[in-house]
Scaffold this active site. Structure first.
Site, PDB file in Angstrom:
ATOM      1  N   TYR A  54       0.834  -1.218   0.000  1.00  0.00           N
ATOM      2  CA  TYR A  54       0.000   0.000   0.000  1.00  0.00           C
ATOM      3  C   TYR A  54       0.867   1.266   0.000  1.00  0.00           C
ATOM      4  O   TYR A  54       0.403   2.326  -0.402  1.00  0.00           O
ATOM      5  CB  TYR A  54      -0.905   0.081   1.240  1.00  0.00           C
ATOM      6  N   HIS A 114      -0.194 -11.584   1.968  1.00  0.00           N
ATOM      7  CA  HIS A 114      -1.203 -10.753   1.282  1.00  0.00           C
ATOM      8  C   HIS A 114      -1.913 -11.498   0.145  1.00  0.00           C
ATOM      9  O   HIS A 114      -3.134 -11.421   0.014  1.00  0.00           O
ATOM     10  CB  HIS A 114      -0.519  -9.481   0.756  1.00  0.00           C
TER      11      HIS A 114
HETATM   12  N1  LIG Z   1      -6.301  -7.970   2.231  1.00  0.00           N
HETATM   13  C1  LIG Z   1      -6.571  -7.370   1.105  1.00  0.00           C
HETATM   14  O1  LIG Z   1      -6.152  -7.802   0.029  1.00  0.00           O
HETATM   15  C2  LIG Z   1      -7.422  -6.138   1.118  1.00  0.00           C
HETATM   16  C3  LIG Z   1      -8.105  -5.790  -0.059  1.00  0.00           C
HETATM   17  C4  LIG Z   1      -8.896  -4.636  -0.044  1.00  0.00           C
HETATM   18  C5  LIG Z   1      -8.973  -3.847   1.126  1.00  0.00           C
HETATM   19  N2  LIG Z   1      -8.263  -4.219   2.258  1.00  0.00           N
HETATM   20  C6  LIG Z   1      -8.316  -3.374   3.498  1.00  0.00           C
HETATM   21  O2  LIG Z   1      -9.648  -2.904   3.673  1.00  0.00           O
HETATM   22  C7  LIG Z   1      -9.655  -1.456   3.651  1.00  0.00           C
HETATM   23  C8  LIG Z   1     -10.943  -0.954   3.003  1.00  0.00           C
HETATM   24  O3  LIG Z   1     -10.905  -1.280   1.629  1.00  0.00           O
HETATM   25  P1  LIG Z   1     -12.151  -0.991   0.679  1.00  0.00           P
HETATM   26  O4  LIG Z   1     -11.773  -1.497  -0.666  1.00  0.00           O
HETATM   27  O5  LIG Z   1     -13.401  -1.464   1.361  1.00  0.00           O
HETATM   28  O6  LIG Z   1     -12.207   0.595   0.740  1.00  0.00           O
HETATM   29  P2  LIG Z   1     -11.880   1.627  -0.423  1.00  0.00           P
HETATM   30  O7  LIG Z   1     -12.864   1.410  -1.514  1.00  0.00           O
HETATM   31  O8  LIG Z   1     -10.440   1.628  -0.699  1.00  0.00           O
HETATM   32  O9  LIG Z   1     -12.179   2.993   0.306  1.00  0.00           O
HETATM   33  C9  LIG Z   1     -13.426   3.297   0.826  1.00  0.00           C
HETATM   34  C10 LIG Z   1     -13.979   4.539   0.109  1.00  0.00           C
HETATM   35  O10 LIG Z   1     -15.248   4.849   0.678  1.00  0.00           O
HETATM   36  C11 LIG Z   1     -15.206   6.213   1.185  1.00  0.00           C
HETATM   37  N3  LIG Z   1     -15.948   6.159   2.437  1.00  0.00           N
HETATM   38  C12 LIG Z   1     -15.551   5.663   3.635  1.00  0.00           C
HETATM   39  N4  LIG Z   1     -16.535   5.777   4.550  1.00  0.00           N
HETATM   40  C13 LIG Z   1     -17.615   6.334   3.924  1.00  0.00           C
HETATM   41  C14 LIG Z   1     -18.931   6.713   4.355  1.00  0.00           C
HETATM   42  N5  LIG Z   1     -19.344   6.506   5.615  1.00  0.00           N
HETATM   43  N6  LIG Z   1     -19.768   7.260   3.415  1.00  0.00           N
HETATM   44  C15 LIG Z   1     -19.366   7.471   2.134  1.00  0.00           C
HETATM   45  N7  LIG Z   1     -18.114   7.141   1.678  1.00  0.00           N
HETATM   46  C16 LIG Z   1     -17.245   6.582   2.563  1.00  0.00           C
HETATM   47  C17 LIG Z   1     -13.730   6.590   1.342  1.00  0.00           C
HETATM   48  O11 LIG Z   1     -13.486   7.948   1.036  1.00  0.00           O
HETATM   49  P3  LIG Z   1     -12.952   9.021   2.122  1.00  0.00           P
HETATM   50  O12 LIG Z   1     -11.583   8.608   2.544  1.00  0.00           O
HETATM   51  O13 LIG Z   1     -12.953  10.319   1.360  1.00  0.00           O
HETATM   52  O14 LIG Z   1     -13.977   8.997   3.262  1.00  0.00           O
HETATM   53  C18 LIG Z   1     -13.054   5.718   0.263  1.00  0.00           C
HETATM   54  O15 LIG Z   1     -13.031   6.401  -0.968  1.00  0.00           O
HETATM   55  C19 LIG Z   1      -8.386  -1.071   2.918  1.00  0.00           C
HETATM   56  O16 LIG Z   1      -7.972   0.241   3.221  1.00  0.00           O
HETATM   57  C20 LIG Z   1      -7.419  -2.138   3.406  1.00  0.00           C
HETATM   58  O17 LIG Z   1      -6.911  -1.770   4.670  1.00  0.00           O
HETATM   59  C21 LIG Z   1      -7.517  -5.354   2.270  1.00  0.00           C
END
Ligand SMILES: NC(=O)c1ccc[n+]([C@@H]2O[C@H](COP(=O)([O-])OP(=O)(O)OC[C@H]3O[C@@H](n4cnc5c(N)ncnc54)[C@H](OP(=O)(O)O)[C@@H]3O)[C@@H](O)[C@H]2O)c1
Length: 257
Positions: A54, A114
């Site tokens: 990341y 990962h």
């Molecule tokens: N192990 C893996 O391979 C893996 C894969 C994917 C993700 N992950 C983990 O999981 C985390 C989350 O990933 P994700 O893919 O679910 O998230 P994401 O799509 O990367 O980010 C979430 C998006 O939603 C927005 N957001 C957050 N809270 C909100 C709310 N209450 N209302 C409206 N918009 C909102 C954020 O913007 P703002 O910042 O502007 O609020 C961001 O743009 C990652 O950061 C990582 O730590 C791990």
């Protein structure tokens, strides 16, 4: 309303806070990360999730170490997870030591493999070329992960993006069983797992942690259970017919897609 515990017990004996602060996207700058982490700690987050690939380990490390210096949090009160990148599988101990240096920490709470793939040193492209793939031996990678625990560099180890078939294979030879296999927010909690919302915006960081204060109705559950399931992160880029251990997307996920 169903009361949901804020922590879960892992098979390693450690406790994992059920809501983690995701950091997969880079902040605009270090100030944004420091403000986001300070807000998160203030509203109650205790679990921070990052990964070598990341690129957010240094910023998160700086933000946490400032919070420790200012007395906003203590190291022992927070749970930090990082993940080993696929080009570092030859030496998990060194990979973890690098992550610890980036994070300015002496130990991690959780270290994960990962992705179940093995890449040549230095390769970081999400769609590696054919020549970038190396033969995959998960057992030997897991031995290195176990060594990380034995050396006190991490309290628990686990996997991410592994199918249940791959986890089953791993359990057959693991001396230390994986504590975690890394879902939607409240729905995920009600399924009994930890979830990782990512936001660097103060209002949304706060709003996301208020998930403990409301619950889904039976009707919501029924509607969600009928939604078609789809993996968003599929990683088609890890498929090729020559050097990758995965010839098709079904191979990568063992049909669980
Ligand atoms: N192990 C893996 O391979 C893996 C894969 C994917 C993700 N992950 C983990 O999981 C985390 C989350 O990933 P994700 O893919 O679910 O998230 P994401 O799509 O990367 O980010 C979430 C998006 O939603 C927005 N957001 C957050 N809270 C909100 C709310 N209450 N209302 C409206 N918009 C909102 C954020 O913007 P703002 O910042 O502007 O609020 C961001 O743009 C990652 O950061 C990582 O730590 C791990």
């Amino acid at each position: 309303m169903e009361i949901i515990e804020r922590v879960s017990q892992l098979n390693s004996g450690m406790k994992i806070p059920r809501i983690g602060f995701g950091t997969a996207a880079s902040p605009q700058n270090i100030i944004q990360m420091k403000q986001a982490v300070a807000t998160a700690l203030k509203v109650g987050y205790k679990h921070f999730d990052t990964a070598s690939i990341y690129g957010t380990e240094p910023a998160l490390g700086e933000a946490l170490s400032e919070a420790f210096r200012n007395g906003i949090a203590k190291r022992d009160d927070v749970f930090v997870t990082s993940k080993m990148y696929a080009a570092d599988h030859d030496d998990p101990v060194s990979a973890l030591k690098t992550s610890l240096k980036n994070l300015q920490l002496e130990y991690l709470d959780l270290y994960l493999i990962h992705w179940p793939i093995n890449l040549r040193k230095g390769v970081s492209h999400p769609s590696p070329k054919e020549e970038d793939f190396l033969p995959l031996d998960i057992e030997s990678i897991w031995r290195g992960m176990e060594q990380c625990v034995e050396l006190g560099l991490t309290k628990s180890i686990g996997v991410s993006n592994f199918s249940s078939k791959k986890i089953g294979d791993l359990l057959s030879y693991a001396k230390i069983s994986p504590a975690v296999s890394q879902v939607l927010l409240r729905w995920g909690l009600e399924q009994g797992v930890s979830v990782l919302p990512k936001s660097y915006n103060s209002c949304r960081i706060t709003e996301n942690y208020q998930v403990f204060e409301w619950s889904l109705t039976e009707e919501d559950h029924e509607k969600i259970s009928k939604l078609p399931q789809k993996k968003i992160v599929r990683r088609e880029g890890l498929i090729n017919s020559t050097t990758s251990p995965y010839k098709t997307i079904q191979d990568l996920w063992d049909g669980e897609i």
